[in-house]
Design an enzyme around this catalytic site. Structure first.
Site, PDB file in Angstrom:
ATOM      1  N   GLU A  54      -9.298  12.860  19.962  1.00 33.40           N
ATOM      2  CA  GLU A  54      -8.874  13.852  18.959  1.00 33.40           C
ATOM      3  C   GLU A  54     -10.089  14.666  18.453  1.00 33.40           C
ATOM      4  O   GLU A  54     -10.035  15.891  18.389  1.00 33.40           O
ATOM      5  CB  GLU A  54      -8.214  13.091  17.812  1.00 33.40           C
ATOM      6  N   TYR A  55     -11.177  13.978  18.142  1.00 39.48           N
ATOM      7  CA  TYR A  55     -12.402  14.684  17.701  1.00 39.48           C
ATOM      8  C   TYR A  55     -12.839  15.686  18.769  1.00 39.48           C
ATOM      9  O   TYR A  55     -13.227  16.806  18.468  1.00 39.48           O
ATOM     10  CB  TYR A  55     -13.550  13.692  17.499  1.00 39.48           C
ATOM     11  N   ASN A  91       2.318  -2.411  -4.306  1.00 38.09           N
ATOM     12  CA  ASN A  91       1.025  -1.720  -4.346  1.00 38.09           C
ATOM     13  C   ASN A  91       0.152  -2.364  -5.411  1.00 38.09           C
ATOM     14  O   ASN A  91       0.656  -2.831  -6.436  1.00 38.09           O
ATOM     15  CB  ASN A  91       1.232  -0.235  -4.676  1.00 38.09           C
ATOM     16  N   ARG A  92      -1.155  -2.398  -5.160  1.00 32.68           N
ATOM     17  CA  ARG A  92      -2.067  -3.007  -6.135  1.00 32.68           C
ATOM     18  C   ARG A  92      -1.846  -2.413  -7.525  1.00 32.68           C
ATOM     19  O   ARG A  92      -1.683  -3.118  -8.500  1.00 32.68           O
ATOM     20  CB  ARG A  92      -3.521  -2.786  -5.681  1.00 32.68           C
ATOM     21  N   HIS A 132      -8.031   6.963  20.778  1.00 28.41           N
ATOM     22  CA  HIS A 132      -7.180   8.123  20.461  1.00 28.41           C
ATOM     23  C   HIS A 132      -7.931   9.071  19.515  1.00 28.41           C
ATOM     24  O   HIS A 132      -7.990  10.280  19.728  1.00 28.41           O
ATOM     25  CB  HIS A 132      -5.875   7.618  19.818  1.00 28.41           C
ATOM     26  N   ASN A 133      -8.519   8.513  18.479  1.00 33.16           N
ATOM     27  CA  ASN A 133      -9.210   9.354  17.502  1.00 33.16           C
ATOM     28  C   ASN A 133     -10.470   9.993  18.081  1.00 33.16           C
ATOM     29  O   ASN A 133     -10.809  11.118  17.731  1.00 33.16           O
ATOM     30  CB  ASN A 133      -9.548   8.540  16.245  1.00 33.16           C
ATOM     31  N   GLY A 177      -0.485  11.176  10.956  1.00 32.90           N
ATOM     32  CA  GLY A 177      -0.681  11.597   9.568  1.00 32.90           C
ATOM     33  C   GLY A 177       0.563  11.330   8.747  1.00 32.90           C
ATOM     34  O   GLY A 177       1.443  10.564   9.149  1.00 32.90           O
ATOM     35  N   ARG A 211     -19.938  17.340  14.097  1.00 39.53           N
ATOM     36  CA  ARG A 211     -19.508  17.179  12.690  1.00 39.53           C
ATOM     37  C   ARG A 211     -20.705  16.785  11.826  1.00 39.53           C
ATOM     38  O   ARG A 211     -20.858  17.293  10.711  1.00 39.53           O
ATOM     39  CB  ARG A 211     -18.419  16.109  12.576  1.00 39.53           C
ATOM     40  N   LYS A 216      -6.141   2.938  19.284  1.00 36.56           N
ATOM     41  CA  LYS A 216      -6.113   3.951  18.210  1.00 36.56           C
ATOM     42  C   LYS A 216      -7.500   4.565  18.018  1.00 36.56           C
ATOM     43  O   LYS A 216      -7.636   5.769  17.808  1.00 36.56           O
ATOM     44  CB  LYS A 216      -5.609   3.327  16.905  1.00 36.56           C
ATOM     45  N   SER A 250      -0.616   6.805  14.391  1.00 38.53           N
ATOM     46  CA  SER A 250      -1.139   8.180  14.367  1.00 38.53           C
ATOM     47  C   SER A 250      -0.028   9.172  14.075  1.00 38.53           C
ATOM     48  O   SER A 250       1.110   8.971  14.474  1.00 38.53           O
ATOM     49  CB  SER A 250      -1.793   8.537  15.694  1.00 38.53           C
ATOM     50  N   GLY A 269       1.776   4.627   3.496  1.00 37.63           N
ATOM     51  CA  GLY A 269       2.706   3.544   3.154  1.00 37.63           C
ATOM     52  C   GLY A 269       4.027   4.075   2.631  1.00 37.63           C
ATOM     53  O   GLY A 269       5.102   3.615   3.039  1.00 37.63           O
ATOM     54  N   GLY A 285       0.857  -1.188   0.000  1.00 42.27           N
ATOM     55  CA  GLY A 285       0.000   0.000   0.000  1.00 42.27           C
ATOM     56  C   GLY A 285       0.881   1.222   0.000  1.00 42.27           C
ATOM     57  O   GLY A 285       1.541   1.515   1.009  1.00 42.27           O
TER      58      GLY A 285
END
Ligand code: NBP
Length: 470
Positions: free
Chosen positions: A191-192, A34-35, A187-188, A132, A290, A184, A130, A16, A11
């Site tokens: 984060e929100y 990668n595909r 965590h997100n 980005g 959101r 994770k 995490s 990746g 990926g």
């Protein structure tokens, strides 16, 4: 016969590519696949310089590049693509090989895949990552869970690739099964919540103080210097608010459409918290905020039907908001760690919560100086974080400011779903008595659900309505 690569990455979208470069720069040989072959070709041509990265264009070729036992990290879109790749690789793998999924997979999928891998004799790790694209390249926070033997096969690679905080790499083995992806997900969710609380402070400063974005950015810049608020999210908020669009000369943030998108991990956190019965109001309200923001056309239409309330001026607004934001951030962490504590016992993750706080101190979106205190508090305090001696006095000191900020917002008709959810969160916990007695009476009235009494042992049901006399 095996190849020379220490790890293979599948990926080659942003995550990746950057992870492959990061790992190769730590001195490892990395095979990539990668595909779509053109993405691999572009990557090698445009980004690989001296790094020991070896591209492959067929599955067999890719796996033959790997030294045994083979270690494969999937960095593909979460969902079906992960299952598809596992199926594709499985016939070519040997017992003792390791598959890792570094994407944002749903934790129950990871549990299923761990079991399936086990049945086939492979090791499996669900790895939350995490930070980005920047973090993936320069050092993310890495949250691995699954087979411990599998972790030992990649410990050196992952811990060198991770961000390095002052007390070690932001990566540690978290627990069996889906522990890594669960952490994770939480965590997100946090984060929100933190992002929404920041947005509400911006909203208040914009509408009540009528400050332009760059001036609000300067306030965030000051807040970022403080022990309580210094964090990645406050830092980037200061930068975003002060960024001027080169085409128009206006603050770019003012030109961005007010519809927040989401990929679903925050929603999962909220849904799972409800399933576990753990109160996470700040996280939940942030997901809802959101959702509501996405109805732009409807909001536009409805806004014309209501007169606009006048927001009262307040001299000390930014001082109150600084404390309010800190408390809302703390509430989000309390909610998240409460959820982790419950999940740890429910799913036998055996999480070390203080270690979770430690690996969030660098590389990830949640990195914040506050995590030093959280890490310490969680060493001793298995209960609610804010009741730790490290936070209790601080909470008492900041609560009036959170209340003041919410009062001002409510009077002025300015929505503050996250800040007010945090306030109610603290207000509810600090009440010995809540009106749930009435709820119980109603439930018993219409559904004979029974209730317990404060003056007697046992379970009771009452015929609340007098039977009509014939
Ligand atoms: P994406 O999530 O955009 O996925 C793109 C990759 O998935 C490409 O390699 C693509 O191959 C492959 N892919 C897709 Br799409 N469908 C496929 C299929 N049916 N079969 C095989 N491969 C398929 O990439 P990303 O943003 O780099 O994220 C990778 C993972 O990391 C995701 O799970 C993401 O949620 C997670 N994550 C992302 C971030 C971030 O900031 N972006 C942060 C943390 C975690 P192709 O080139 O052939 O289309």
């Amino acid at each position: 016969m095996g190849g020379i690569c220490d790890i293979g990455i599948v990926g080659l979208a942003v995550m990746g590519q950057n992870l492959a470069l990061n790992i190769a720069r730590k001195g490892f040989n990395v095979a990539v696949f990668n595909r779509t072959a053109s993405r691999t070709q572009d990557f090698v041509k445009e980004r690989v310089k001296d790094e020991t990265i070896f591209p492959a264009y067929e599955v067999e070729e890719f796996l033959s590049l790997l030294a045994p036992p083979r270690r494969v990290m999937l960095m593909v879109k979460a969902g079906q693509p992960v299952d598809d790749f596992i199926q594709l690789f499985a016939p070519h793998l040997s017992s003792g090989d390791l598959i890792m999924d570094g994407g944002n997979s749903y934790y129950r999928d990871t549990d299923r895949r761990t079991k399936e891998a086990e049945d086939k004799g492979f090791f499996y790790l669900g790895v939350g990552i995490s930070g980005g694209e920047y973090g993936a390249l320069h050092g993310p926070s890495i949250m691995p869970g699954g087979h411990r033997e599998g972790y030992l096969m990649v410990k050196d690679i992952l811990e060198k690739a991770a961000a390095q905080a002052e007390d070690g790499p932001c990566c540690t083995y978290l627990g069996p099964g889906s522990a890594g992806h669960f952490v994770k997900m939480v965590h997100n969710g946090i984060e929100y919540a933190f992002m929404q609380s920041i947005a509400e402070c911006y909203h208040l400063l914009r509408e009540v103080e009528e400050l332009p974005a760059p001036s609000i950015g300067q306030i965030f810049e000051e807040w970022n210097k403080s022990e309580d608020l210094n964090s990645y999210l406050v830092e980037i908020t200061a930068q975003v608010l002060q960024y001027i669009d080169p085409d128009t000369g206006k603050p770019l943030v003012d030109l961005i459409l007010d519809q927040a998108e989401q990929k679903g991990t925050g929603k999962w956190a909220s849904q799972v918290a409800l399933d576990l019965g753990i109160p996470t109001p700040t996280i939940n309200q942030s997901v809802i905020a959101r959702n509501l923001s996405s109805f732009k056309e409807e909001r536009k239409r409805i806004s014309a039907l209501f007169p606009r309330e006048e927001a009262e001026k307040s001299d000390a607004l930014s001082l109150h908001l600084e404390k309010a934001l800190f408390l809302s951030e703390l509430a989000a962490f309390c909610e998240g760690f409460h959820m982790l504590q419950e999940a740890s016992s429910e799913f036998s993750y055996n999480l070390n919560l203080s270690e979770v706080a430690r690996i969030w101190k660098g590389g990830c979106i949640l990195q914040a100086r506050l995590l030093n205190r959280i890490q310490e508090a969680l060493k001793e305090e298995p209960g609610l974080l804010f009741t730790s001696p490290l936070f209790l006095e601080k909470v008492k000191d900041c609560l009036p400011s959170l209340r003041q900020a919410c009062t001002l917002a409510l009077r002025g008709g300015i929505p503050v779903p996250a800040l007010s959810a945090s306030l109610s969160y603290f207000d509810s916990w600090k009440r010995e008595w809540l009106p749930a007695n009435l709820t119980q009476a109603q439930r018993d009235f219409f559904g004979a659900h029974t209730y317990r009494r404060i003056d007697r042992e046992g379970v009771f049901h009452t015929i609340w309505q007098k039977e009509e006399k014939e």
